[in-house]
Scaffold this motif. Structure first.
Motif, short mmCIF file in Angstrom:
data_model
loop_
_atom_site.label_atom_id
_atom_site.label_comp_id
_atom_site.label_asym_id
_atom_site.label_seq_id
_atom_site.Cartn_x
_atom_site.Cartn_y
_atom_site.Cartn_z
N ALA A 19 0.84 -1.20 0.00
CA ALA A 19 0.00 0.00 0.00
C ALA A 19 0.87 1.25 0.00
CB ALA A 19 -0.93 -0.01 1.22
N ALA A 20 1.93 1.23 0.83
CA ALA A 20 2.83 2.40 0.90
C ALA A 20 3.54 2.62 -0.43
CB ALA A 20 3.85 2.20 2.03
N TRP A 21 3.91 1.49 -1.09
CA TRP A 21 4.55 1.62 -2.40
C TRP A 21 3.61 2.31 -3.38
CZ3 TRP A 21 4.06 0.65 -7.51
CH2 TRP A 21 5.23 0.63 -8.29
N MET A 22 2.33 1.92 -3.34
CA MET A 22 1.35 2.51 -4.25
C MET A 22 1.13 4.00 -3.92
SD MET A 22 0.20 0.55 -6.66
CE MET A 22 0.05 -1.17 -7.16
N GLN A 23 1.10 4.30 -2.62
CA GLN A 23 0.95 5.70 -2.22
C GLN A 23 2.07 6.55 -2.82
OE1 GLN A 23 1.73 6.41 1.92
NE2 GLN A 23 0.59 8.34 1.98
N GLN A 24 3.30 6.03 -2.71
CA GLN A 24 4.45 6.75 -3.26
C GLN A 24 4.33 6.88 -4.77
OE1 GLN A 24 7.05 8.19 -1.42
NE2 GLN A 24 7.33 9.13 -3.43
N ALA A 25 3.86 5.81 -5.42
CA ALA A 25 3.71 5.85 -6.89
C ALA A 25 2.73 6.93 -7.29
CB ALA A 25 3.25 4.48 -7.40
N LEU A 26 1.64 7.08 -6.53
CA LEU A 26 0.66 8.13 -6.85
C LEU A 26 1.25 9.52 -6.61
CD1 LEU A 26 -2.61 6.57 -5.35
CD2 LEU A 26 -1.83 6.55 -7.73
N MET A 55 0.06 13.33 -7.59
CA MET A 55 -1.22 13.29 -6.88
C MET A 55 -0.97 13.49 -5.39
SD MET A 55 -3.31 10.17 -8.66
CE MET A 55 -3.47 10.05 -10.46
N THR A 56 -2.01 13.90 -4.67
CA THR A 56 -1.98 13.83 -3.22
C THR A 56 -2.54 12.45 -2.87
OG1 THR A 56 -4.18 14.78 -3.10
CG2 THR A 56 -2.32 16.29 -2.87
N ALA A 57 -1.77 11.70 -2.09
CA ALA A 57 -2.16 10.31 -1.85
C ALA A 57 -2.10 10.01 -0.36
CB ALA A 57 -1.24 9.36 -2.61
N THR A 58 -3.04 9.23 0.11
CA THR A 58 -3.10 8.88 1.53
C THR A 58 -3.35 7.39 1.70
OG1 THR A 58 -5.44 9.49 1.44
CG2 THR A 58 -3.93 11.09 2.43
N LEU A 59 -2.82 6.83 2.81
CA LEU A 59 -3.18 5.48 3.26
C LEU A 59 -4.33 5.63 4.22
CD1 LEU A 59 -0.09 3.25 4.05
CD2 LEU A 59 -1.33 3.64 1.92
N ARG A 60 -5.37 4.83 4.06
CA ARG A 60 -6.56 5.02 4.88
C ARG A 60 -6.88 3.71 5.58
NH1 ARG A 60 -8.68 9.49 1.87
NH2 ARG A 60 -10.62 9.37 3.04
N ASP A 61 -6.77 3.75 6.89
CA ASP A 61 -7.08 2.53 7.64
C ASP A 61 -8.57 2.20 7.56
OD1 ASP A 61 -4.60 1.61 8.52
OD2 ASP A 61 -4.50 3.25 9.98
N VAL A 62 -8.84 0.91 7.54
CA VAL A 62 -10.23 0.43 7.49
C VAL A 62 -10.44 -0.41 8.74
CG1 VAL A 62 -10.50 0.53 5.01
CG2 VAL A 62 -9.47 -1.50 6.03
N PRO A 91 -9.27 -8.46 7.51
CA PRO A 91 -8.01 -8.19 8.19
C PRO A 91 -7.69 -6.70 8.32
CG PRO A 91 -7.57 -8.84 5.93
CD PRO A 91 -9.06 -8.93 6.13
N GLY A 92 -8.28 -5.82 7.53
CA GLY A 92 -8.05 -4.39 7.70
C GLY A 92 -6.82 -3.85 7.00
N HIS A 93 -6.54 -4.34 5.79
CA HIS A 93 -5.42 -3.77 5.02
C HIS A 93 -5.86 -2.41 4.47
CE1 HIS A 93 -3.74 -7.64 5.58
NE2 HIS A 93 -4.52 -8.25 4.72
N PRO A 94 -4.95 -1.43 4.50
CA PRO A 94 -5.38 -0.05 4.20
C PRO A 94 -5.78 0.17 2.74
CG PRO A 94 -3.00 -0.16 4.48
CD PRO A 94 -3.53 -1.50 4.88
N MET A 95 -6.69 1.13 2.55
CA MET A 95 -6.99 1.64 1.22
C MET A 95 -5.92 2.67 0.85
SD MET A 95 -10.02 0.43 0.25
CE MET A 95 -11.27 -0.55 1.12
N VAL A 96 -5.66 2.80 -0.44
CA VAL A 96 -4.81 3.88 -0.93
C VAL A 96 -5.70 4.78 -1.78
CG1 VAL A 96 -2.71 4.49 -2.17
CG2 VAL A 96 -2.92 2.22 -1.08
N VAL A 97 -5.73 6.07 -1.46
CA VAL A 97 -6.57 7.01 -2.21
C VAL A 97 -5.68 8.13 -2.73
CG1 VAL A 97 -8.51 8.61 -2.12
CG2 VAL A 97 -8.57 6.50 -0.77
N GLY A 98 -5.80 8.42 -4.02
CA GLY A 98 -5.03 9.51 -4.60
C GLY A 98 -5.95 10.41 -5.42
#
Lengths: 474, 474
Positions: free
Chosen positions: B49-56, B61-68, B73-80
């Protein structure tokens, strides 16, 4: 009587006095993880065989490890002869049989302690039990006989009958080498009767001699549909699913009334005698009396037969293992290429293992879609077995057991398969007396296998008495 | 046309010139073993997820990791969000969806190379393919979109439409957090249309937009009979066998004609339109044309429907995993206490996952002996889905794909379940255009998963064109 009661009492007292040492000796062999079906444990099997060889030599026997070469895996036989067994001697000659190999231990997580770290503990009822893989099946039972011989030698310097010993290392994995080994060594192994210690008591307090055994025919089946695992979304519905094919094939092996559907499966089987059914229904008055220890109450086999009849004298079909697709945590939407099952049939006298193997394979093949394939692996086959009721040794042994346990010994059936009984009859022309001291709740083949300290102690004493009694058959 | 052909050509040339760099970038994310269903890989999922955030962020883009937090299991969303996506802008706003999690890799032994060590190799036909878990599903497909955005930014400094990105980490393990996340973030995620890249081409050379999807309802079933594993000799026949009970219950889920037997299973389903059936039979002229890659030839599902109809528009029931008793080498005559199966139903529009779950559980319960018990674990449920045919974006996207591939793009169904399509409709009121470049022989969810270099390259080019085309919908 060949043996005086004073001598017998002295030997029995020796057993009682040396029980702790006997348990220590059993613990030594229980620590060797001689799992015969797993190639990684081949060296452990040989180590267990060598331990047994040494144990026989300690009894003053000449003992040898004998390589077997007819089939894999080839764990050695251990053969021992007491000095008297080899010379000219009027006394009866007994050949004792047992096995030093054990079943796998999975699932390990269900064991309360490591399976090869034997412990003497008290169960919930305060009974002392020895817990370890092989405690009951069959190392503990083998040691009852060897410790009885030790006590005889300690007290009198000799055994009351001529004794030879044969210990196998492949009883739990097909035992394909036993029969050719017997055939090749008829002159050496020919005795007057075979004693086998690999069975259970008739019930908790009643000693028994097992006079009928089920045989077994076992098969591993692998069904393949697609050439590789598929995504069930992309192919589900259209691509044949080998797990579904396997379930369909296995579900149609039994009728709703619990009968096996293979053509001719019940041909040649005799119904149990009314007297036998009556004796068994006395031991097990209802189905729950057999099944309650397993947490069950309702007999699952053929309607019209009690639970004990279903296990002691009726053939069965069991699925012993099944595997396919994703079995781990969570979910995976795979449509697997292959599925596997391990299926065994317990057989009674009159059934032909080879013929049933063929009808089973035909049944599976008939269930396959046109573009599926199947691979079969045979895992041994042996017919059912019955001891001759007019064996001159049977009555003597029943009397000796009755003396030790204080109740009349019973002749019982066994649902398990002990191929040696049929094989010694075929190869050596001998009857086998199957005398064992295990209990139904000993969890043999399961986690936390146990052997009651009372089984072990009175088992040794029982063999002391049986050896004395058999001297009278001379 | 909003975008000039000269600009479009320049961006496409940038894609071609940077293909090696695009592959290197894909390889980076493929090396992270983000198996979402296995708790041991939770940290890897967060790393992906962090890799994808960095890619965005690298795309501006402005990109965030969003806890669910709604379900395990609660793996984070990536939103950009691209800068233009957040301000006032007349251009259409697209929300791109993909997932960074992957399926488990078992059986590892069937992989020709480690599944998280991506390789670019030539297959037997000389086609260059990227081999790794996730190459196709879905990391490779996600990267086609991100690389298309990169090329637009490189050449023009901006994107032709307003772009937001949502990347999920639980698509392969139920995805229970997606819907509540969408509901909680409607204002932020509301766009004009959703673009999803998680599907396949119509066939090897024909691009497609997937306008119908099957939903899924999945269950894990554990049947217990005895309280512990038993010896099949001592109890076989009399004690209920949970594998046999399970096989019986599973075998009766389908009729001999391939239909599912659950009551009301087919209620509410529409037959495919004649024109649709005709288009699909042009793509797949016979059953073997779909099944040959799987090594099969005969459609296993409902009679009266072609293989492609069985997967694209008919519901199914698949056993995805089964386990019980001894599954190792050799044979063990165990009568196990428990048996487990993982079963999924692919659903089409009109079917209610909750209602089918209840009828499935009732079916299993009805097959149980009185003294057996069952435990069910739900593994997600989503209904089937169809895209509105009058979406103003659908025709523009079909035209853009036709331009890239040189043949008319098709509207197709998919047998797989992509819950996001239904969920964005319910939560955001948006249609989803499902455009993907995978091939049926990409072995998604299987060993040696691959993504053609041509899929990757032309996939990037396709998104360059689709983004340009959608600008005209403003």
């Amino acid at each position: 009587m060949t043996v005086t009661s004073g001598t017998l009492d002295a030997v029995l007292q020796n057993v009682d006095a040396n029980l702790d040492t006997s348990v220590s000796s059993l613990f030594e062999i229980l620590r060797i993880p001689s799992i015969s079906t797993q190639p990684a444990h081949a060296a452990d099997c040989r180590k267990a065989a060598a331990w047994m060889q040494q144990a026989l030599e300690n009894l003053g026997m000449t003992a040898t490890l004998r390589d077997v070469h007819w089939a894999a895996p080839g764990h050695p036989m251990v053969v021992g002869h007491d000095a008297a067994a080899e010379g000219k001697d009027e006394r009866p000659h007994v050949l004792f049989y047992g096995h030093y190999d054990v079943q796998p231990t999975d699932p390990e997580t269900l064991w309360n302690a490591p399976p090869f770290d034997p412990r003497l503990i008290e169960d919930a009822s305060g009974r002392k039990v020895i817990v370890a893989r092989g405690a009951s099946d069959d190392k503990g039972q083998v040691m009852t006989f060897l410790e009885a011989c030790r006590a005889w030698k300690d007290v009198t310097g000799s055994l009351p009958v001529r004794v030879s010993v044969l210990l196998e290392g492949e009883e739990e994995c097909g035992g394909a080498n036993l029969y050719p080994f017997l055939k090749e060594n008829v002159a050496e192994l020919k005795a007057d009767v075979v004693l086998v210690c690999d069975t259970s008591m008739a019930d908790r307090n009643t000693p028994g001699i097992t006079t009928s055994l089920r045989g077994m025919m076992a098969e591993e089946v692998v069904i393949q549909c697609a050439s590789h695992d598929l995504h069930s979304g992309l192919y589900g519905n259209a691509a044949a699913n080998p797990i579904a094919v396997l379930c369909q094939a296995l579900a149609t092996l039994r009728t709703a009334d619990g009968g096996v559907t293979l053509p001719g499966f019940y041909d040649g089987i005799r119904e149990p005698a009314a007297a036998t059914r009556a004796q068994w229904s006395h031991l097990f008055p209802d189905d729950a009396s057999l099944l309650h220890e397993a947490g069950l109450a309702i007999a699952a086999g053929e309607k019209g037969y009690s639970a004990i009849e279903q296990t002691w004298c009726r053939p069965s079909c069991e699925i012993n293992g099944i595997s396919g697709g994703y079995e781990g945590e969570g979910f995976k939407t795979v449509l697997p290429a292959k599925a596997m099952a391990k299926v065994s049939f317990r057989l009674v006298p009159g059934q032909d293992p080879d013929r049933i193997r063929e009808t089973f394979r035909a049944h599976i093949r008939a269930a396959l879609p046109q573009d599926a394939t199947v691979t079969f692996t045979a895992h041994g086959g042996s017919p059912g077995f019955e001891v001759s009721r007019d064996s001159r040794f049977l009555g003597l042994a029943l009397k000796a057991l009755s003396d030790e346990w204080g109740v009349p010994a019973a002749t019982v059936g066994s649902g398990g398969s002990i191929p040696v009984a049929g094989e010694v009859r075929d190869a050596l022309g001998l009857d086998a007396l199957m005398i064992g001291f295990a209990q139904n709740d000993d969890r043999i083949h399961s986690p936390n296998e146990q052997y009651g300290l009372d089984s072990f102690h009175k088992g040794i004493r029982s063999w002391v008495r049986v050896l004395a009694a058999l001297a009278d058959a001379g």
